[in-house]
Design a protein around this motif. Structure first.
Motif, PDB file in Angstrom:
ATOM      1  N   MET A   1       0.857  -1.191   0.000  1.00 15.38           N
ATOM      2  CA  MET A   1       0.000   0.000   0.000  1.00 15.38           C
ATOM      3  C   MET A   1       0.892   1.239   0.000  1.00 15.38           C
ATOM      4  N   ALA A   2       0.517   2.212  -0.765  1.00 17.69           N
ATOM      5  CA  ALA A   2       1.253   3.481  -0.802  1.00 17.69           C
ATOM      6  C   ALA A   2       1.157   4.160   0.551  1.00 17.69           C
ATOM      7  N   GLY A   3       2.078   5.077   0.800  1.00 20.30           N
ATOM      8  CA  GLY A   3       2.055   5.808   2.055  1.00 20.30           C
ATOM      9  C   GLY A   3       0.803   6.654   2.185  1.00 20.30           C
ATOM     10  N   ALA A   4       0.421   6.940   3.432  1.00 20.98           N
ATOM     11  CA  ALA A   4      -0.800   7.711   3.706  1.00 20.98           C
ATOM     12  C   ALA A   4      -0.759   9.083   3.038  1.00 20.98           C
ATOM     13  N   LYS A   5       0.425   9.696   3.002  1.00 18.86           N
ATOM     14  CA  LYS A   5       0.541  11.024   2.388  1.00 18.86           C
ATOM     15  C   LYS A   5       0.290  10.941   0.886  1.00 18.86           C
ATOM     16  N   ASN A   6       0.874   9.919   0.231  1.00 21.69           N
ATOM     17  CA  ASN A   6       0.664   9.735  -1.204  1.00 21.69           C
ATOM     18  C   ASN A   6      -0.801   9.434  -1.503  1.00 21.69           C
ATOM     19  N   ILE A   7      -1.436   8.635  -0.665  1.00 19.58           N
ATOM     20  CA  ILE A   7      -2.854   8.323  -0.853  1.00 19.58           C
ATOM     21  C   ILE A   7      -3.671   9.601  -0.747  1.00 19.58           C
ATOM     22  N   ALA A   8      -3.399  10.398   0.276  1.00 17.61           N
ATOM     23  CA  ALA A   8      -4.144  11.644   0.474  1.00 17.61           C
ATOM     24  C   ALA A   8      -3.972  12.570  -0.733  1.00 17.61           C
ATOM     25  N   GLU A   9      -2.752  12.681  -1.244  1.00 14.90           N
ATOM     26  CA  GLU A   9      -2.499  13.543  -2.404  1.00 14.90           C
ATOM     27  C   GLU A   9      -3.224  13.034  -3.643  1.00 14.90           C
ATOM     28  N   THR A  10      -3.194  11.714  -3.866  1.00 13.24           N
ATOM     29  CA  THR A  10      -3.872  11.113  -5.018  1.00 13.24           C
ATOM     30  C   THR A  10      -5.373  11.338  -4.930  1.00 13.24           C
ATOM     31  N   VAL A  11      -5.936  11.133  -3.733  1.00 11.54           N
ATOM     32  CA  VAL A  11      -7.369  11.342  -3.546  1.00 11.54           C
ATOM     33  C   VAL A  11      -7.714  12.807  -3.784  1.00 11.54           C
ATOM     34  N   TRP A  12      -6.930  13.720  -3.193  1.00 12.22           N
ATOM     35  CA  TRP A  12      -7.187  15.160  -3.346  1.00 12.22           C
ATOM     36  C   TRP A  12      -7.265  15.520  -4.830  1.00 12.22           C
ATOM     37  N   GLN A  13      -6.252  15.109  -5.590  1.00 15.22           N
ATOM     38  CA  GLN A  13      -6.223  15.415  -7.022  1.00 15.22           C
ATOM     39  C   GLN A  13      -7.430  14.812  -7.745  1.00 15.22           C
ATOM     40  N   GLY A  14      -7.817  13.610  -7.359  1.00 12.01           N
ATOM     41  CA  GLY A  14      -8.929  12.935  -8.017  1.00 12.01           C
ATOM     42  C   GLY A  14     -10.287  13.543  -7.731  1.00 12.01           C
ATOM     43  N   ILE A  15     -10.462  14.076  -6.515  1.00  7.25           N
ATOM     44  CA  ILE A  15     -11.782  14.595  -6.130  1.00  7.25           C
ATOM     45  C   ILE A  15     -11.893  16.118  -6.258  1.00  7.25           C
ATOM     46  N   GLN A  16     -10.787  16.800  -6.527  1.00  4.58           N
ATOM     47  CA  GLN A  16     -10.826  18.267  -6.661  1.00  4.58           C
ATOM     48  C   GLN A  16     -11.851  18.725  -7.703  1.00  4.58           C
ATOM     49  N   PRO A  17     -11.895  18.098  -8.903  1.00  7.37           N
ATOM     50  CA  PRO A  17     -12.898  18.527  -9.889  1.00  7.37           C
ATOM     51  C   PRO A  17     -14.341  18.355  -9.385  1.00  7.37           C
ATOM     52  N   VAL A  18     -14.576  17.336  -8.586  1.00  5.08           N
ATOM     53  CA  VAL A  18     -15.911  17.106  -8.031  1.00  5.08           C
ATOM     54  C   VAL A  18     -16.269  18.233  -7.061  1.00  5.08           C
ATOM     55  N   ALA A  19     -15.337  18.582  -6.190  1.00  2.00           N
ATOM     56  CA  ALA A  19     -15.571  19.673  -5.239  1.00  2.00           C
ATOM     57  C   ALA A  19     -15.838  20.973  -5.991  1.00  2.00           C
ATOM     58  N   ASP A  20     -15.044  21.235  -7.022  1.00  3.13           N
ATOM     59  CA  ASP A  20     -15.225  22.444  -7.831  1.00  3.13           C
ATOM     60  C   ASP A  20     -16.621  22.473  -8.443  1.00  3.13           C
ATOM     61  N   GLU A  21     -17.047  21.340  -8.981  1.00  5.67           N
ATOM     62  CA  GLU A  21     -18.360  21.251  -9.617  1.00  5.67           C
ATOM     63  C   GLU A  21     -19.491  21.495  -8.619  1.00  5.67           C
ATOM     64  N   LEU A  22     -19.288  21.080  -7.377  1.00  2.47           N
ATOM     65  CA  LEU A  22     -20.297  21.268  -6.334  1.00  2.47           C
ATOM     66  C   LEU A  22     -20.198  22.642  -5.661  1.00  2.47           C
ATOM     67  N   GLY A  23     -19.210  23.442  -6.051  1.00  2.00           N
ATOM     68  CA  GLY A  23     -19.032  24.762  -5.458  1.00  2.00           C
ATOM     69  C   GLY A  23     -18.424  24.715  -4.067  1.00  2.00           C
ATOM     70  N   LEU A  24     -17.669  23.659  -3.779  1.00  3.19           N
ATOM     71  CA  LEU A  24     -17.048  23.473  -2.469  1.00  3.19           C
ATOM     72  C   LEU A  24     -15.530  23.527  -2.619  1.00  3.19           C
ATOM     73  N   SER A  25     -14.848  23.751  -1.505  1.00  6.06           N
ATOM     74  CA  SER A  25     -13.392  23.657  -1.531  1.00  6.06           C
ATOM     75  C   SER A  25     -12.972  22.530  -0.595  1.00  6.06           C
ATOM     76  N   ILE A  26     -11.855  21.925  -0.919  1.00  6.74           N
ATOM     77  CA  ILE A  26     -11.313  20.867  -0.061  1.00  6.74           C
ATOM     78  C   ILE A  26     -10.382  21.536   0.937  1.00  6.74           C
ATOM     79  N   TRP A  27     -10.667  21.339   2.221  1.00 10.53           N
ATOM     80  CA  TRP A  27      -9.823  21.882   3.280  1.00 10.53           C
ATOM     81  C   TRP A  27      -8.671  20.931   3.560  1.00 10.53           C
ATOM     82  N   ASP A  28      -8.972  19.610   3.572  1.00  6.05           N
ATOM     83  CA  ASP A  28      -7.946  18.633   3.901  1.00  6.05           C
ATOM     84  C   ASP A  28      -8.379  17.242   3.453  1.00  6.05           C
ATOM     85  N   VAL A  29      -7.404  16.380   3.220  1.00  3.94           N
ATOM     86  CA  VAL A  29      -7.625  14.958   2.968  1.00  3.94           C
ATOM     87  C   VAL A  29      -6.587  14.212   3.793  1.00  3.94           C
TER      88      VAL A  29
END
Length: 155
Positions: free
Chosen positions: A1-29
């Motif tokens: 399994m990748a490190g927790a930091k790498n997982i968080a970064e990958t998830v952040w990048q993957g879900i950022q467009p979804v947050a943008d579409e919903l008019g929300l910002s990501i504070w943390d992952v």
């Protein structure tokens, strides 16, 4: 399994467009282990605040994205929440967003005889120092000495 930091970064990048579409910002992952549970914690924000409905919408919207990018090879629980009124400041972006607010800074070891300080966040001096206004005077605190920092809300 990748490190927790790498997982968080990958998830952040993957879900950022979804947050943008919903008019929300990501504070943390964060991907953390609490007891026997593994938790993917997505914290969202909005200038008008976050409702439970916002959390539910984001949760439903990112589920298929997480299935598609499949960043975690073990069972986990997904939590979507608000950073709250007293929020932890972990990143440069968090610090920059909260300049001018009252914060509590806790140290790993006593700093100049104190375990914590409370003052107005005046910003940061690069990655090395946090600037804190204490009694009208701005002090530079070494970031490597800071264990935790959070905003303080006075009722």
């Amino acid at each position: 399994m990748a490190g927790a930091k790498n997982i968080a970064e990958t998830v952040w990048q993957g879900i950022q467009p979804v947050a943008d579409e919903l008019g929300l910002s990501i504070w943390d992952v964060e991907f953390v282990k609490e007891g026997a549970r593994r938790i993917l914690r997505v914290t969202i924000d909005h200038e008008d605040g976050i409702t439970i409905e916002d959390c539910e919408r984001m949760h439903r919207a990112i589920d298929p994205v997480l299935d598609e990018i499949d960043p975690i090879d073990t069972a986990y629980d997904l939590e979507v929440s608000s950073p709250g009124i007293e929020r932890e400041l972990r990143t440069d972006a968090h610090i920059d967003a909260c300049v001018g607010e009252l914060v509590e800074v806790r140290f790993f070891a006593p700093f100049e005889g104190k375990k914590s300080l409370e003052g107005i966040l005046a910003g940061r001096n690069g990655n090395e120092e946090l600037l804190l206004e204490l009694g009208g005077e701005v002090r530079a605190l070494p970031r490597c000495a800071i264990a935790k920092m959070r905003t303080v809300f006075t009722f």
